[in-house]
Design an enzyme around this catalytic site. Sequence first.
Site, PDB file in Angstrom:
ATOM      1  N   GLU A 162       0.824  -1.207   0.000  1.00  9.09           N
ATOM      2  CA  GLU A 162       0.000   0.000   0.000  1.00  9.09           C
ATOM      3  C   GLU A 162       0.862   1.261   0.000  1.00  9.09           C
ATOM      4  O   GLU A 162       0.457   2.305  -0.492  1.00  9.09           O
ATOM      5  CB  GLU A 162      -0.922  -0.001   1.227  1.00  9.09           C
ATOM      6  CG  GLU A 162      -2.362   0.145   0.846  1.00  9.09           C
ATOM      7  CD  GLU A 162      -3.333   0.018   2.002  1.00  9.09           C
ATOM      8  OE1 GLU A 162      -4.275  -0.768   1.859  1.00  9.09           O
ATOM      9  OE2 GLU A 162      -3.159   0.685   3.038  1.00  9.09           O
ATOM     10  N   HIS A 211       9.254 -25.990   1.307  1.00  6.63           N
ATOM     11  CA  HIS A 211       8.669 -27.162   0.655  1.00  6.63           C
ATOM     12  C   HIS A 211       7.472 -26.783  -0.200  1.00  6.63           C
ATOM     13  O   HIS A 211       6.641 -27.624  -0.523  1.00  6.63           O
ATOM     14  CB  HIS A 211       8.288 -28.196   1.715  1.00  6.63           C
ATOM     15  CG  HIS A 211       9.486 -28.639   2.501  1.00  6.63           C
ATOM     16  ND1 HIS A 211      10.259 -29.721   2.142  1.00  6.63           N
ATOM     17  CD2 HIS A 211      10.078 -28.082   3.586  1.00  6.63           C
ATOM     18  CE1 HIS A 211      11.275 -29.829   2.993  1.00  6.63           C
ATOM     19  NE2 HIS A 211      11.190 -28.852   3.882  1.00  6.63           N
ATOM     20  N   LYS A 265     -13.200   1.825  -2.261  1.00  2.00           N
ATOM     21  CA  LYS A 265     -14.118   2.134  -1.153  1.00  2.00           C
ATOM     22  C   LYS A 265     -15.299   2.943  -1.684  1.00  2.00           C
ATOM     23  O   LYS A 265     -16.435   2.730  -1.298  1.00  2.00           O
ATOM     24  CB  LYS A 265     -13.405   2.980  -0.081  1.00  2.00           C
ATOM     25  CG  LYS A 265     -12.546   2.198   0.916  1.00  2.00           C
ATOM     26  CD  LYS A 265     -12.047   3.137   2.030  1.00  2.00           C
ATOM     27  CE  LYS A 265     -11.115   2.435   3.006  1.00  2.00           C
ATOM     28  NZ  LYS A 265     -10.590   3.315   4.052  1.00  2.00           N
TER      29      LYS A 265
HETATM   30  O1  PA5 Z   1      -2.910   2.041   5.847  1.00  3.20           O
HETATM   31  C1  PA5 Z   1      -4.052   2.463   5.774  1.00  3.20           C
HETATM   32  O2  PA5 Z   1      -4.330   3.655   5.994  1.00  3.20           O
HETATM   33  C2  PA5 Z   1      -5.215   1.535   5.468  1.00  3.20           C
HETATM   34  O3  PA5 Z   1      -4.814   0.255   5.197  1.00  3.20           O
HETATM   35  C3  PA5 Z   1      -6.172   1.511   6.643  1.00  3.20           C
HETATM   36  O4  PA5 Z   1      -5.523   1.000   7.759  1.00  3.20           O
HETATM   37  C4  PA5 Z   1      -7.420   0.669   6.340  1.00  3.20           C
HETATM   38  O5  PA5 Z   1      -8.015   1.059   5.138  1.00  3.20           O
HETATM   39  C5  PA5 Z   1      -8.433   0.837   7.471  1.00  3.20           C
HETATM   40  O6  PA5 Z   1      -8.723   2.182   7.676  1.00  3.20           O
HETATM   41  P1  PA5 Z   1      -9.402   2.708   8.985  1.00  3.20           P
HETATM   42  O7  PA5 Z   1      -8.521   2.456  10.141  1.00  3.20           O
HETATM   43  O8  PA5 Z   1      -9.628   4.157   8.734  1.00  3.20           O
HETATM   44  O9  PA5 Z   1     -10.700   1.953   9.129  1.00  3.20           O
END
Ligand code: PA5
Length: 445
Positions: free
Chosen positions: A279, A300, A414
Site C-alpha cells: 500500500e 517445501h 471504497k
Molecule cells: O494504511 C491504511 O491507511 C489503510 O490500510 C487503513 O488502515 C485501512 O483502510 C483501514 O482504515 P481505517 O482504520 O480508517 O478503518
Amino acid sequence: MITLNFANLMEEVIGKNGLTEREIEDFKPEAQKAFQQLIQRKWKELDFLDLPEQDTLKIKEIARQTVDDSEYFLLLGIGGSALGPRAILEALSPLHNLRRTPRVFIYDNVDPRTIDAILEIIDLKKTTVNVITKSGSTAETVASFMILWEQMQKLYGEEAFKRFIATTDPEKGNLREIVRRYGMSSLEIPPGVGGRYSVLSPVGLLLAEVIGVDSKELLLGARDMRQRCMEEDLWKNPALLLASALYKFGQAGRTIDVIIPYADGLKSFSEWFCQLWSESLGKLGLGLTPYPSVGTTDQHSQLQLWMEGPEDKVVLFIRVEDYGVDRKIPIVFEDMDGLNYLSGHSLSELIKAEEESSELALAKAGRPNARITVPSVDAYHLGQLFMFFEIVTAFTGFMLGINPFNQPGVEEGKHFTYGMMGKKGFEERRKEVEASRERKICWTL
Ligand code: PA5
C-alpha cells in the site's frame, strides 16, 4: 539489537547479479535525499517515529479493566487497524486462545460465516469489543460494529456502550462522534500516524496489554531501532542500506521482495509487512511486490520457484537466534541412517540449519538474498522489527519518488462500495457500477 547481513546481495559473493560496493557508493547522494526527507520530517505522516515516546498510562488502565471483566476480547478493524494487532498476538502469545484468557478474536472481514462462528463461541456478557478505525468510516469495520452494537443493546440497553472501546482519530470521524454521544471509552490514534504505520499506537498496544505484554517493551525496542536508523552514513544505517539495495534491485527488474521469517509466530508479521510494502509503494505505475512466507514450511512449497524461476526476486530471511525453548531430537531408530543423523541435535539447530542452507543455495544460484537476525521473538525485538520495516518503507518510497503514506487506489474501491451500498454523495459511483455490470453480461459463460 536486530542486525542485517547483506553479503548475499553483493556481487563479490553471488556473482554478476549482485551489487558492487561502487554501485552502492554511487547511489549515496540519492539515499541521502531520502534520508533527509525523514530526518527533516518533510511529511507529517512521519509522526510514527514519535510513537516510542507516547504515554501508555491510559492504555494500561483500559487493558487492566478489560482483563478484569472480560473472558473474550473482540477486535473489529481492517488493514492497518487489524494486521498489526494480529502480528503482535501471534508473535508474542502463540496459540493464545487455547492457553489464555481473555480469548482474542480479530474480525477483519465481513464474511458472515466468520462473525457467525465468533458469535457462537463468545459470550457477549463477558466480551469487550475494541473497534478500531482511524477514519471512522471504513465500511467493513463500521458494519461489524453496528452488528455488535445491536447485539449488545439487546443485552444491556442504554448501557451497551460500556462493552466497547473505540480506537480512532482524536477529533474526526463517525466513531469519534459516537464516543462523544455515548461517553464510550476510547483511545486516540495520533492524526499524523497512518493506518499501516499505526501498530505501535493504541491500535496494537491495547491488544498487547490485554494479552499480558508490556507495551513499553515494544516501544523501547522501536526507540532503539529508530536511533540505529538515524545514522547518516549509508554503510552504518541498516534501514537506509536495505532500502537502497531493494530499490536498486527493483530498478534492475527484481521487483518482488520475499519475506521469510523462520518462526511460526512471525507469519502474521510477514502479512503485516505485505500491507505496509504494497500500500505504501504501489502507485503511479511504480512499486515493489511483497511476498509473504514462513520458514521452513515454504521451503517445501515456494523455494523451488525462488531458486530456478524468473530472476525477479530478492529474498529477505528473518533468522531467530534464540527461540526461548528447545527440544532435543531423541536417540531412537539408532540403526537407521536415514533418521539417526538427527538424534542428539535440537529443533532450533535444525531450523537454523535449514535457514542457512536456503540462503546458501540461493546465493550459489546467484539469487540475491539478505538476512535479518532477531535475537529472540519478544516484545522488545518485535518493536524493533516494526520500526525497522516502517523506516525501510518510508526510505524506499522516497527513493521511488512517491508518497508512501497515501492509498488512492484503495479509496477508489471504497467509493464504489459506498455507491453500491447507497451512501449519500456516491450516486455517480453506483451508476458506474451498474454500467459495468451491463457490459459484463455478454461475456459471462
Ligand atoms: O494504511 C491504511 O491507511 C489503510 O490500510 C487503513 O488502515 C485501512 O483502510 C483501514 O482504515 P481505517 O482504520 O480508517 O478503518
